[in-house]
Write a protein that holds these residues in place. Structure first.
Motif, mmCIF file in Angstrom:
data_model
loop_
_atom_site.group_PDB
_atom_site.id
_atom_site.type_symbol
_atom_site.label_atom_id
_atom_site.label_comp_id
_atom_site.label_asym_id
_atom_site.label_seq_id
_atom_site.Cartn_x
_atom_site.Cartn_y
_atom_site.Cartn_z
ATOM 1 N N SER A 247 0.845 -1.196 0.000
ATOM 2 C CA SER A 247 0.000 0.000 0.000
ATOM 3 C C SER A 247 0.881 1.247 0.000
ATOM 4 C CB SER A 247 -0.897 0.012 1.238
ATOM 5 O OG SER A 247 -0.126 0.258 2.405
ATOM 6 N N ARG A 248 0.296 2.357 -0.359
ATOM 7 C CA ARG A 248 1.039 3.620 -0.372
ATOM 8 C C ARG A 248 1.510 3.981 1.034
ATOM 9 N NH1 ARG A 248 -1.044 9.443 -2.714
ATOM 10 N NH2 ARG A 248 -2.148 9.531 -0.731
ATOM 11 N N ASP A 249 0.649 3.731 2.025
ATOM 12 C CA ASP A 249 1.007 4.030 3.414
ATOM 13 C C ASP A 249 2.192 3.188 3.874
ATOM 14 O OD1 ASP A 249 -1.070 5.851 3.559
ATOM 15 O OD2 ASP A 249 -2.486 4.396 4.377
ATOM 16 N N ASP A 250 2.190 1.902 3.482
ATOM 17 C CA ASP A 250 3.303 1.021 3.857
ATOM 18 C C ASP A 250 4.615 1.516 3.255
ATOM 19 O OD1 ASP A 250 1.726 -0.623 5.355
ATOM 20 O OD2 ASP A 250 1.558 -2.214 3.859
ATOM 21 N N LEU A 251 4.567 1.936 1.999
ATOM 22 C CA LEU A 251 5.783 2.412 1.330
ATOM 23 C C LEU A 251 6.348 3.652 2.022
ATOM 24 C CD1 LEU A 251 5.146 2.017 -2.508
ATOM 25 C CD2 LEU A 251 6.799 0.797 -1.098
ATOM 26 N N VAL A 252 5.459 4.553 2.419
ATOM 27 C CA VAL A 252 5.906 5.759 3.121
ATOM 28 C C VAL A 252 6.519 5.378 4.468
ATOM 29 C CG1 VAL A 252 5.136 7.909 4.223
ATOM 30 C CG2 VAL A 252 4.268 7.280 1.970
ATOM 31 N N GLU A 253 5.891 4.411 5.133
ATOM 32 C CA GLU A 253 6.417 3.928 6.417
ATOM 33 C C GLU A 253 7.805 3.317 6.227
ATOM 34 O OE1 GLU A 253 6.072 3.561 10.500
ATOM 35 O OE2 GLU A 253 4.435 4.279 9.256
ATOM 36 N N PHE A 254 7.962 2.500 5.175
ATOM 37 C CA PHE A 254 9.268 1.905 4.879
ATOM 38 C C PHE A 254 10.316 2.996 4.645
ATOM 39 C CE2 PHE A 254 6.900 -1.831 2.659
ATOM 40 C CZ PHE A 254 6.540 -2.338 3.890
ATOM 41 N N ALA A 255 9.916 4.008 3.869
ATOM 42 C CA ALA A 255 10.844 5.093 3.521
ATOM 43 C C ALA A 255 11.318 5.834 4.768
ATOM 44 C CB ALA A 255 10.164 6.061 2.554
ATOM 45 N N ILE A 256 10.380 6.146 5.662
ATOM 46 C CA ILE A 256 10.728 6.897 6.874
ATOM 47 C C ILE A 256 11.608 6.059 7.800
ATOM 48 C CG2 ILE A 256 9.792 8.034 8.938
ATOM 49 C CD1 ILE A 256 7.318 8.739 7.235
ATOM 50 N N ARG A 257 11.391 4.758 7.810
ATOM 51 C CA ARG A 257 12.203 3.887 8.667
ATOM 52 C C ARG A 257 13.669 3.857 8.234
ATOM 53 N NH1 ARG A 257 8.946 -1.242 11.073
ATOM 54 N NH2 ARG A 257 7.083 -0.135 11.754
ATOM 55 N N ARG A 258 13.920 4.279 7.002
ATOM 56 C CA ARG A 258 15.305 4.355 6.530
ATOM 57 C C ARG A 258 16.066 5.490 7.215
ATOM 58 N NH1 ARG A 258 15.184 5.625 0.833
ATOM 59 N NH2 ARG A 258 17.407 5.188 0.822
ATOM 60 N N LEU A 259 15.353 6.292 8.004
ATOM 61 C CA LEU A 259 15.993 7.381 8.749
ATOM 62 C C LEU A 259 16.672 6.884 10.026
ATOM 63 C CD1 LEU A 259 13.188 10.108 8.522
ATOM 64 C CD2 LEU A 259 15.420 10.196 7.397
ATOM 65 N N LEU A 260 16.538 5.593 10.319
ATOM 66 C CA LEU A 260 17.073 5.046 11.571
ATOM 67 C C LEU A 260 18.538 5.418 11.824
ATOM 68 C CD1 LEU A 260 16.817 3.348 14.115
ATOM 69 C CD2 LEU A 260 17.254 1.300 12.744
ATOM 70 N N PRO A 261 19.452 5.278 10.847
ATOM 71 C CA PRO A 261 20.859 5.646 11.114
ATOM 72 C C PRO A 261 21.023 7.113 11.513
ATOM 73 C CG PRO A 261 20.693 4.354 9.102
ATOM 74 C CD PRO A 261 19.291 4.714 9.495
ATOM 75 N N ILE A 262 20.249 7.991 10.871
ATOM 76 C CA ILE A 262 20.330 9.423 11.192
ATOM 77 C C ILE A 262 19.773 9.679 12.585
ATOM 78 C CG2 ILE A 262 19.571 11.745 10.524
ATOM 79 C CD1 ILE A 262 19.391 10.749 7.645
ATOM 80 N N LEU A 263 18.654 9.015 12.910
ATOM 81 C CA LEU A 263 18.044 9.179 14.232
ATOM 82 C C LEU A 263 18.976 8.667 15.328
ATOM 83 C CD1 LEU A 263 14.414 8.017 13.354
ATOM 84 C CD2 LEU A 263 15.100 10.343 13.968
ATOM 85 N N ALA A 264 19.619 7.528 15.071
ATOM 86 C CA ALA A 264 20.556 6.953 16.051
ATOM 87 C C ALA A 264 21.743 7.894 16.265
ATOM 88 C CB ALA A 264 21.037 5.592 15.567
ATOM 89 N N LYS A 265 22.217 8.484 15.174
ATOM 90 C CA LYS A 265 23.339 9.425 15.262
ATOM 91 C C LYS A 265 22.935 10.671 16.047
ATOM 92 C CE LYS A 265 26.579 12.028 12.369
ATOM 93 N NZ LYS A 265 26.968 12.386 10.976
ATOM 94 N N GLU A 266 21.719 11.167 15.799
ATOM 95 C CA GLU A 266 21.228 12.350 16.510
ATOM 96 C C GLU A 266 21.043 12.068 17.998
ATOM 97 O OE1 GLU A 266 20.599 15.610 15.794
ATOM 98 O OE2 GLU A 266 21.669 15.210 13.932
ATOM 99 N N ARG A 267 20.574 10.850 18.325
ATOM 100 C CA ARG A 267 20.400 10.500 19.743
ATOM 101 C C ARG A 267 21.760 10.459 20.443
ATOM 102 N NH1 ARG A 267 16.666 5.641 21.914
ATOM 103 N NH2 ARG A 267 15.118 7.270 21.590
ATOM 104 N N ASN A 268 22.744 9.886 19.786
ATOM 105 C CA ASN A 268 24.089 9.820 20.358
ATOM 106 C C ASN A 268 24.665 11.224 20.545
ATOM 107 O OD1 ASN A 268 26.513 8.390 21.183
ATOM 108 N ND2 ASN A 268 27.399 9.000 19.227
ATOM 109 N N GLN A 269 24.425 12.080 19.545
ATOM 110 C CA GLN A 269 24.903 13.463 19.618
ATOM 111 C C GLN A 269 24.197 14.220 20.740
ATOM 112 O OE1 GLN A 269 27.397 14.445 17.995
ATOM 113 N NE2 GLN A 269 27.412 16.664 18.134
ATOM 114 N N GLN A 270 22.911 13.922 20.939
ATOM 115 C CA GLN A 270 22.145 14.572 22.001
ATOM 116 C C GLN A 270 22.722 14.237 23.373
ATOM 117 O OE1 GLN A 270 19.927 16.850 22.123
ATOM 118 N NE2 GLN A 270 19.205 16.689 24.225
#
Length: 203
Positions: free
Chosen positions: A108-131
């Motif tokens: 579904s379109r919603d699933d694809l958007v969810e998959f795409a956003i989950r690709r942000l995990l490395p950036i989010l992990a880096k930001e949490r470490n920086q925080q």
């Protein structure tokens, strides 16, 4: 190039430019995605100083990666019950990329958007470490700032409030206070990343 050849090339150039402009045209799109994904987009948009539209462009431009994720069937890791309907402003280019991927996978379109956003995990992990680093550093700066205030009081007792030396140091403290307030505000805003459950972004 002759005058007639130049005239013929102009419409072609205009059409190409118009086509490029249309790709960046803003459109509204409504998706039903997880609260974590909505918060991740909002946080990174604020923290990195980017529009959410630009984030979507970045996430959806790599169609090959999204196709690979969709075909690997990560649906089992998605909780659809908690999803929230949210309208975003995205580019026509992003919407077209999404439609292209949808035509090639069973998702579904919603699933694809969810998959795409989950690709942000490395950036989010880096930001949490920086925080965490910022919070630890701010604690040290706060102690130093407190000592600086104590020194200002000591200078006042020693040379008096009307002495030029006191004025010079008081000006330093004023600048320090303004900078410290901005640092404190930065760290406070960054605390949002600590509340995100990064485990939910794993595919």
């Amino acid at each position: 190039m002759s005058g007639s050849a130049k005239r013929k090339s102009r419409p072609s150039l205009l059409l190409r430019n118009a086509s490029d402009l249309m790709k960046h045209k803003s459109v509204r799109a409504t998706f039903q995605i997880s609260p974590e994904s909505i918060e991740a987009l909002s946080f990174l948009s604020t923290q990195l100083g980017l529009k959410q539209k630009s984030l979507f462009d970045h996430l959806l431009e790599d169609t090959d990666s999204l196709l690979a994720i969709a075909r690997s069937n990560p649906k089992r890791n998605i909780d659809k019950k908690s999803r929230i309907q949210k309208t975003f402003v995205i580019s026509q280019k992003s919407l077209s990329s999404l439609e292209k991927i949808l035509s090639e996978v069973d998702a579904s379109r919603d699933d694809l958007v969810e998959f795409a956003i989950r690709r942000l995990l490395p950036i989010l992990a880096k930001e949490r470490n920086q925080q965490k680093k910022r919070e630890n550093t701010l604690a040290k700066i706060e102690k130093h700032f407190e000592h600086s205030i104590e020194l200002l009081v000591e200078i006042e007792k020693t040379v008096g409030k009307n002495d030029p030396l006191y004025d010079f140091y008081a000006a330093v403290i004023k600048t320090y206070r303004n900078a410290f307030d901005k640092m404190e505000d930065l760290v406070e805003k960054g605390k949002r990343i600590s509340k995100l459950e990064l485990s939910k972004f794993e595919l």
